[in-house]
Motif scaffolding. Structure first.
Motif, PDB file in Angstrom:
ATOM      1  N   MET A 181       0.948  -1.158  -0.038  1.00  0.00           N
ATOM      2  CA  MET A 181       0.174   0.015   0.020  1.00  0.00           C
ATOM      3  C   MET A 181       0.902   1.107  -0.058  1.00  0.00           C
ATOM      4  SD  MET A 181      -3.251  -0.567   0.225  1.00  0.00           S
ATOM      5  CE  MET A 181      -4.203  -2.109   0.218  1.00  0.00           C
ATOM      6  N   PRO A 182       0.370   2.287  -0.752  1.00  0.00           N
ATOM      7  CA  PRO A 182       1.222   3.477  -0.758  1.00  0.00           C
ATOM      8  C   PRO A 182       1.044   4.179   0.661  1.00  0.00           C
ATOM      9  CG  PRO A 182      -0.674   3.771  -2.283  1.00  0.00           C
ATOM     10  CD  PRO A 182      -0.794   2.346  -1.482  1.00  0.00           C
ATOM     11  N   ASN A 183       2.129   4.864   1.157  1.00  0.00           N
ATOM     12  CA  ASN A 183       2.210   5.522   2.089  1.00  0.00           C
ATOM     13  C   ASN A 183       1.549   7.131   2.126  1.00  0.00           C
ATOM     14  OD1 ASN A 183       2.608   6.627   4.629  1.00  0.00           O
ATOM     15  ND2 ASN A 183       4.973   6.857   4.630  1.00  0.00           N
ATOM     16  N   LEU A 184       0.396   7.313   2.378  1.00  0.00           N
ATOM     17  CA  LEU A 184      -0.202   8.467   2.239  1.00  0.00           C
ATOM     18  C   LEU A 184      -0.116   9.417   3.486  1.00  0.00           C
ATOM     19  CD1 LEU A 184      -3.238   7.331   0.208  1.00  0.00           C
ATOM     20  CD2 LEU A 184      -1.411   8.300  -0.676  1.00  0.00           C
ATOM     21  N   THR A 185       0.197  10.645   3.284  1.00  0.00           N
ATOM     22  CA  THR A 185       0.370  11.609   4.339  1.00  0.00           C
ATOM     23  C   THR A 185      -0.896  12.217   4.562  1.00  0.00           C
ATOM     24  OG1 THR A 185       1.075  13.496   3.263  1.00  0.00           O
ATOM     25  CG2 THR A 185       2.692  11.935   3.976  1.00  0.00           C
ATOM     26  N   SER A 186      -1.396  12.806   5.713  1.00  0.00           N
ATOM     27  CA  SER A 186      -2.436  13.625   5.708  1.00  0.00           C
ATOM     28  C   SER A 186      -2.464  14.703   4.695  1.00  0.00           C
ATOM     29  CB  SER A 186      -2.610  13.925   7.298  1.00  0.00           C
ATOM     30  OG  SER A 186      -1.724  14.925   7.536  1.00  0.00           O
ATOM     31  N   SER A 187      -1.488  15.400   4.461  1.00  0.00           N
ATOM     32  CA  SER A 187      -1.509  16.434   3.669  1.00  0.00           C
ATOM     33  C   SER A 187      -1.701  16.038   2.111  1.00  0.00           C
ATOM     34  CB  SER A 187       0.197  17.300   3.609  1.00  0.00           C
ATOM     35  OG  SER A 187       1.217  16.491   2.942  1.00  0.00           O
ATOM     36  N   THR A 188      -1.557  14.988   1.725  1.00  0.00           N
ATOM     37  CA  THR A 188      -1.913  14.412   0.570  1.00  0.00           C
ATOM     38  C   THR A 188      -3.348  14.304   0.624  1.00  0.00           C
ATOM     39  OG1 THR A 188       0.352  12.797   0.199  1.00  0.00           O
ATOM     40  CG2 THR A 188      -1.783  12.516  -1.052  1.00  0.00           C
ATOM     41  N   VAL A 189      -3.952  13.749   1.536  1.00  0.00           N
ATOM     42  CA  VAL A 189      -5.412  13.557   1.686  1.00  0.00           C
ATOM     43  C   VAL A 189      -6.177  15.020   1.703  1.00  0.00           C
ATOM     44  CG1 VAL A 189      -7.374  13.032   3.037  1.00  0.00           C
ATOM     45  CG2 VAL A 189      -5.313  11.390   2.772  1.00  0.00           C
ATOM     46  N   VAL A 190      -5.611  16.057   2.424  1.00  0.00           N
ATOM     47  CA  VAL A 190      -5.998  17.307   2.345  1.00  0.00           C
ATOM     48  C   VAL A 190      -6.241  17.911   1.186  1.00  0.00           C
ATOM     49  CG1 VAL A 190      -5.708  19.703   3.207  1.00  0.00           C
ATOM     50  CG2 VAL A 190      -5.596  17.560   4.689  1.00  0.00           C
ATOM     51  N   THR A 191      -4.867  17.807   0.389  1.00  0.00           N
ATOM     52  CA  THR A 191      -4.823  18.164  -0.983  1.00  0.00           C
ATOM     53  C   THR A 191      -5.816  17.739  -1.858  1.00  0.00           C
ATOM     54  OG1 THR A 191      -2.333  18.514  -0.434  1.00  0.00           O
ATOM     55  CG2 THR A 191      -3.290  18.514  -2.709  1.00  0.00           C
ATOM     56  N   LEU A 192      -5.918  16.566  -1.784  1.00  0.00           N
ATOM     57  CA  LEU A 192      -7.152  15.803  -2.584  1.00  0.00           C
ATOM     58  C   LEU A 192      -8.408  16.604  -2.252  1.00  0.00           C
ATOM     59  CD1 LEU A 192      -5.709  12.192  -2.595  1.00  0.00           C
ATOM     60  CD2 LEU A 192      -6.121  13.624  -4.584  1.00  0.00           C
ATOM     61  N   GLN A 193      -8.664  16.559  -1.091  1.00  0.00           N
ATOM     62  CA  GLN A 193     -10.193  17.227  -0.649  1.00  0.00           C
ATOM     63  C   GLN A 193     -10.079  18.641  -1.174  1.00  0.00           C
ATOM     64  OE1 GLN A 193      -9.626  16.606   3.673  1.00  0.00           O
ATOM     65  NE2 GLN A 193     -10.992  15.217   3.805  1.00  0.00           N
ATOM     66  N   ASP A 194      -9.292  19.186  -1.058  1.00  0.00           N
ATOM     67  CA  ASP A 194      -9.143  20.687  -1.620  1.00  0.00           C
ATOM     68  C   ASP A 194      -9.608  20.743  -3.393  1.00  0.00           C
ATOM     69  OD1 ASP A 194      -8.742  21.833   0.786  1.00  0.00           O
ATOM     70  OD2 ASP A 194      -6.626  22.030   0.295  1.00  0.00           O
ATOM     71  N   LYS A 195      -8.917  19.689  -3.743  1.00  0.00           N
ATOM     72  CA  LYS A 195      -9.161  19.744  -5.347  1.00  0.00           C
ATOM     73  C   LYS A 195     -10.453  19.266  -5.501  1.00  0.00           C
ATOM     74  CE  LYS A 195      -7.463  17.000  -9.405  1.00  0.00           C
ATOM     75  NZ  LYS A 195      -6.622  16.496 -10.105  1.00  0.00           N
ATOM     76  N   TYR A 196     -11.032  18.439  -4.717  1.00  0.00           N
ATOM     77  CA  TYR A 196     -12.367  17.833  -4.827  1.00  0.00           C
ATOM     78  C   TYR A 196     -13.297  19.137  -4.758  1.00  0.00           C
ATOM     79  CZ  TYR A 196     -17.046  16.135  -3.641  1.00  0.00           C
ATOM     80  OH  TYR A 196     -18.397  16.118  -3.721  1.00  0.00           O
ATOM     81  N   ARG A 197     -13.159  19.868  -3.696  1.00  0.00           N
ATOM     82  CA  ARG A 197     -13.977  21.052  -3.248  1.00  0.00           C
ATOM     83  C   ARG A 197     -13.771  21.925  -4.533  1.00  0.00           C
ATOM     84  NH1 ARG A 197     -11.468  20.738   1.995  1.00  0.00           N
ATOM     85  NH2 ARG A 197     -12.847  19.568   3.389  1.00  0.00           N
ATOM     86  N   ARG A 198     -12.705  22.178  -5.039  1.00  0.00           N
ATOM     87  CA  ARG A 198     -12.865  23.121  -6.250  1.00  0.00           C
ATOM     88  C   ARG A 198     -13.478  22.522  -7.580  1.00  0.00           C
ATOM     89  NH1 ARG A 198      -7.454  23.401  -4.527  1.00  0.00           N
ATOM     90  NH2 ARG A 198      -6.748  22.291  -6.332  1.00  0.00           N
ATOM     91  N   LEU A 199     -13.237  21.281  -7.699  1.00  0.00           N
ATOM     92  CA  LEU A 199     -14.069  20.790  -8.917  1.00  0.00           C
ATOM     93  C   LEU A 199     -15.474  20.744  -8.530  1.00  0.00           C
ATOM     94  CD1 LEU A 199     -11.383  17.868  -9.768  1.00  0.00           C
ATOM     95  CD2 LEU A 199     -12.038  19.910 -11.093  1.00  0.00           C
ATOM     96  N   ALA A 200     -15.870  20.119  -7.466  1.00  0.00           N
ATOM     97  CA  ALA A 200     -17.283  20.325  -7.105  1.00  0.00           C
ATOM     98  C   ALA A 200     -17.853  21.755  -7.256  1.00  0.00           C
ATOM     99  CB  ALA A 200     -17.683  19.627  -5.705  1.00  0.00           C
ATOM    100  N   GLY A 201     -17.310  22.616  -6.761  1.00  0.00           N
ATOM    101  CA  GLY A 201     -17.734  24.060  -7.021  1.00  0.00           C
ATOM    102  C   GLY A 201     -17.709  24.501  -8.434  1.00  0.00           C
ATOM    103  N   HIS A 202     -17.040  24.011  -9.255  1.00  0.00           N
ATOM    104  CA  HIS A 202     -16.855  24.313 -10.615  1.00  0.00           C
ATOM    105  C   HIS A 202     -17.998  23.659 -11.324  1.00  0.00           C
ATOM    106  CE1 HIS A 202     -15.629  24.929 -14.611  1.00  0.00           C
ATOM    107  NE2 HIS A 202     -15.594  24.045 -15.003  1.00  0.00           N
ATOM    108  N   ALA A 203     -18.356  22.244 -10.883  1.00  0.00           N
ATOM    109  CA  ALA A 203     -19.269  21.371 -11.519  1.00  0.00           C
ATOM    110  C   ALA A 203     -20.753  22.284 -11.068  1.00  0.00           C
ATOM    111  CB  ALA A 203     -19.392  20.074 -10.936  1.00  0.00           C
ATOM    112  N   SER A 204     -20.937  22.638  -9.992  1.00  0.00           N
ATOM    113  CA  SER A 204     -21.950  23.456  -9.452  1.00  0.00           C
ATOM    114  C   SER A 204     -22.487  24.613 -10.371  1.00  0.00           C
ATOM    115  CB  SER A 204     -22.030  23.623  -8.114  1.00  0.00           C
ATOM    116  OG  SER A 204     -23.080  24.509  -7.770  1.00  0.00           O
ATOM    117  N   LYS A 205     -21.079  25.255 -10.710  1.00  0.00           N
ATOM    118  CA  LYS A 205     -21.406  26.819 -11.375  1.00  0.00           C
ATOM    119  C   LYS A 205     -21.815  26.276 -13.046  1.00  0.00           C
ATOM    120  CE  LYS A 205     -18.266  29.078  -8.479  1.00  0.00           C
ATOM    121  NZ  LYS A 205     -16.982  29.907  -8.309  1.00  0.00           N
ATOM    122  N   ALA A 206     -20.932  25.228 -13.208  1.00  0.00           N
ATOM    123  CA  ALA A 206     -21.602  24.691 -14.843  1.00  0.00           C
ATOM    124  C   ALA A 206     -22.742  24.352 -14.825  1.00  0.00           C
ATOM    125  CB  ALA A 206     -20.500  23.668 -15.176  1.00  0.00           C
ATOM    126  N   ALA A 207     -23.292  23.773 -13.784  1.00  0.00           N
ATOM    127  CA  ALA A 207     -24.778  23.360 -14.051  1.00  0.00           C
ATOM    128  C   ALA A 207     -25.861  24.374 -14.086  1.00  0.00           C
ATOM    129  CB  ALA A 207     -25.257  22.241 -12.684  1.00  0.00           C
TER     130      ALA A 207
END
Length: 79
Positions: A1-27
């Motif tokens: 299993m890859p060794n994931l740090t909490s900063s990696t997870v936080v970065t992915l969460q931030d990316k998801y939030r930005r993409l979800a916001g863009h999806a909402s605006k596009a809708a």
């Protein structure tokens, strides 16, 4: 299993939030484009509405993929 740090997870969460916001605006933009078609019936507006629908779908797929990555990484870090 890859060794994931909490900063990696936080970065992915931030990316998801930005993409979800863009999806909402596009809708919203797609809905507005369809409202314009309902008002005018113009072929140009119909084309814009189709483009807006395509952008909204693309943005939603990107947000879904990011959510999946966040979910998988949470599962890996919980082990």
């Amino acid at each position: 299993m890859p060794n994931l740090t909490s900063s990696t997870v936080v970065t992915l969460q931030d990316k998801y939030r930005r993409l979800a916001g863009h999806a909402s605006k596009a809708a919203v933009a797609a809905a507005e484009a369809h409202d314009q078609v309902a008002l005018t019936g113009s072929l140009v507006d119909k084309h814009r509405a189709r483009l807006a629908d395509a952008e909204a779908a693309r943005a939603q797929r990107a947000a879904d993929a990011a959510f999946s990555a966040v979910s998988k990484n949470f599962a890996l870090t919980d082990c």
